[in-house]
Design an enzyme around this catalytic site. Structure first.
Site, PDB file in Angstrom:
ATOM      1  N   GLU A 190       0.790  -1.240   0.000  1.00 44.55           N
ATOM      2  CA  GLU A 190       0.000   0.000   0.000  1.00 44.55           C
ATOM      3  C   GLU A 190       0.824   1.292   0.000  1.00 44.55           C
ATOM      4  OE1 GLU A 190      -2.892  -0.180   3.124  1.00 44.55           O
ATOM      5  OE2 GLU A 190      -3.830  -1.978   2.322  1.00 44.55           O
ATOM      6  N   GLU A 392      -5.723  -8.658   0.575  1.00 48.94           N
ATOM      7  CA  GLU A 392      -6.315  -8.264   1.859  1.00 48.94           C
ATOM      8  C   GLU A 392      -7.764  -7.900   1.629  1.00 48.94           C
ATOM      9  OE1 GLU A 392      -4.664  -5.145   4.362  1.00 48.94           O
ATOM     10  OE2 GLU A 392      -2.639  -5.880   3.955  1.00 48.94           O
TER      11      GLU A 392
HETATM   12  C1  BGC Z   1      -3.153  -2.707   6.107  1.00 51.36           C
HETATM   13  C2  BGC Z   1      -3.137  -3.518   7.379  1.00 51.36           C
HETATM   14  C3  BGC Z   1      -4.229  -3.024   8.305  1.00 51.36           C
HETATM   15  C4  BGC Z   1      -5.562  -3.126   7.590  1.00 51.36           C
HETATM   16  C5  BGC Z   1      -6.764  -2.720   8.436  1.00 51.36           C
HETATM   17  C6  BGC Z   1      -4.531  -2.463   5.547  1.00 51.36           C
HETATM   18  O1  BGC Z   1      -4.573  -1.318   4.807  1.00 51.36           O
HETATM   19  O2  BGC Z   1      -2.303  -3.274   5.141  1.00 51.36           O
HETATM   20  O3  BGC Z   1      -1.878  -3.433   7.971  1.00 51.36           O
HETATM   21  O4  BGC Z   1      -4.243  -3.728   9.513  1.00 51.36           O
HETATM   22  O5  BGC Z   1      -5.531  -2.278   6.477  1.00 51.36           O
HETATM   23  O6  BGC Z   1      -6.698  -1.394   8.809  1.00 51.36           O
END
Ligand code: BGC
Length: 507
Positions: A190, A392
């Protein structure tokens, strides 16, 4: 009735209009990967163990430079440094195809220099990766999830171009020592979050925040250069022997339509969002819309220099084409509407949140599955339908064990995803839950949870235990189908009482 018409009607009855009707398409495609993710600072702990150097986060939290809502930090976190075997056992039990972890840069190069490699750090990651391989789990490794050595922050962090070389040095040590155990590399997690976090109201990504927009664009510029250099290094020297793939990992918000949403507002929203880093990689250089808009803003602000740094032709060529796959982090969406009158954003777009959207305990992350589908279709069209790895996607709550909200979130987002694949031909290859474990959620500490496995942060042992979502995921993976979320108190079709021996009292 004509024969062909009868056939068409029968087909329609079975296929329906698949958009929004996931029931028709519940099975995951062959070879589709389902896994879970984590990040070093958020789970490892052991902040000063076995030769690890100080990270930018260690320094910021120990010196009160950054506020955490529960005054905690990641000194111990889930203690995964010591408990990695147990973590892998959970991964194996749930049945994940892959696991995404990140490496702590200062655990490998404690003072940021390649001249001092911490062999204990290498040993730790080698053990962890070997454990995963022995469990037949595909390994996804992020070189960098925001925790660089503090010494590099002291020379300006990502606003200093020296980071490009330091990142190359670090990546080479990783490829030389661990690359043979890695299937999929992520260079930088990110970059947009990393570079556009402000010191005031900063949420995550940067321990210190960046001073202003000029620093932010400089940070993106250097991160893109660092990514490209490392991609080429892997491509030229390691790919043939190690056989992995490597790419950058942006976070993209989706969008939904609403009053005032136009093609232009969507385009601006996208290009100033994750398009900022994707355009240079897929098309070469920053997009025209970004370049011309920022140039106009510079004139308006009476700036004698360009706030968006300029890539030389050589860099444009160097960066273009440096993604073996399209890595994607995604959580939520907005309604993008053109701003008229006084401008509050560089993009010229207001990002509206609909009050009717279900919220999560993390107020910036509303549940908007429809926006995910729109995003996947945009990626298909904009970048020539690349192989997309969702690395993610997840739901924040207060740590409930009967986490129906989480199951519903994953179900709704996966329904959109399956529709995008099967109905719309999007080339999505993998889905990764954020996160395997409850962990240290940056400025929110341990007060909120993303894990599908519970961690008791009050126990010295950091005891792990099942949630309802652990059970649901096991069954989804075992059957390779998207199972409807159970209703509270219901009996599952696959194993008697779904909630048996789980109650929220334990949370
Ligand atoms: C990040 C994580 C974070 C998650 C939730 C993502 O953008 O990569 O490190 O815990 O968001 O906030």
């Amino acid at each position: 009735m004509e024969y062909s018409k009868v056939i068409t009607i029968i087909c329609l009855i079975f296929v329906g209009d698949s958009r929004g009707q996931a029931a028709d398409f519940q099975t995951f495609p062959d070879g589709f990967l389902i896994g879970a993710a984590s990040a070093s600072y958020q789970i490892e702990g052991a902040w000063n163990v076995s030769g690890k150097g100080e990270s930018v986060w260690d320094y910021a939290f120990h010196n009160m430079l950054k506020q955490v809502s529960d005054d905690s930090n990641g000194d111990i976190a889930c203690d995964s440094y010591h408990k990695y075997k147990e973590d892998v056992q959970w991964i194996r039990d749930i049945g994940f195809d892959h696991y995404r972890l990140s490496l702590s840069w200062p655990r490998i190069l404690p003072n940021g220099s390649k001249d001092r490699v911490n062999l204990d750090g290498i040993r730790y990651y080698r053990n962890l990766l070997e454990e995963l391989k022995a469990a037949n789990v595909t390994t996804v490794v992020s070189l960098y999830h925001w925790d660089h050595p503090e010494v590099l922050e002291e020379i300006g962090g990502w606003t200093n171009e020296v980071m490009v070389e330091r990142f190359e040095d670090y990546a080479k040590v990783v490829f030389d020592n661990l690359g043979y155990l890695v299937d999929i590399f992520v260079t930088i997690n990110e970059p947009e979050m990393l570079c556009f976090d402000e010191p005031v109201n900063s949420s995550e990504a940067t321990a210190r925040g960046l001073a202003n927009d000029v620093a932010s664009y400089l940070c993106v510029h250097n991160a893109l250069k660092a990514h490209a250099k490392v991609w080429h290094m892997y491509d030229e020297n390691y790919r043939a022997t190690q056989g992995g793939i490597i790419g950058l990992l942006p976070v993209c918000r989706g969008w939904v339509s609403g009053d005032g949403v136009t093609e232009e507002s969507i385009e601006r929203y996208f290009q100033f969002g994750c398009g900022l880093v994707l355009h240079p990689i897929y098309k070469g250089d920053y997009s025209e819309i970004v370049k011309t808009t920022l140039a106009d803003i510079d004139v308006y602000r009476n700036r004698s220099f360009s706030s968006l740094p300029v890539f030389t032709d050589e860099w444009v060529k160097m960066i273009k084409g440096t993604n073996d796959y399209f890595g994607l982090n995604h959580y939520t969406s907005r309604i993008p509407v053109m701003e008229y009158g006084a401008r509050t954003s560089d993009s010229g777009v207001l990002e509206i949140r609909d009050k009717s959207w279900p919220i999560t305990v993390l107020d910036r992350l509303e549940v908007v599955p429809e926006g995910f589908g729109n995003l996947l279709r945009k990626i298909r069209d904009e970048y020539d339908n690349p192989p997309v790895y969702i690395l993610e996607n997840g739901f924040a709550d207060s740590g409930e064990i009967l986490d129906y909200g989480r199951i519903n979130y994953h179900y709704d987002y996966l329904s959109e995803l399956l529709t995008a694949i099967i109905h719309d031909g999007c080339n999505v290859k993998a889905y990764t839950i954020w996160s395997l474990l409850d962990n240290f959620e940056w400025d929110r500490g341990y007060s909120i949870s993303f894990g599908i496995v519970k961690v008791d942060f009050t126990s010295p042992n950091r005891t792990r235990s099942e949630k309802l979502s652990t059970r649901w995921w096991k069954e989804v993976i075992r059957t390779r189908t998207l199972i409807k979320p159970p209703a509270p108190g219901s009996t599952s079709s696959w194993g008697g009482c779904f909630e048996c021996d789980l109650t929220n009292d334990k949370s």
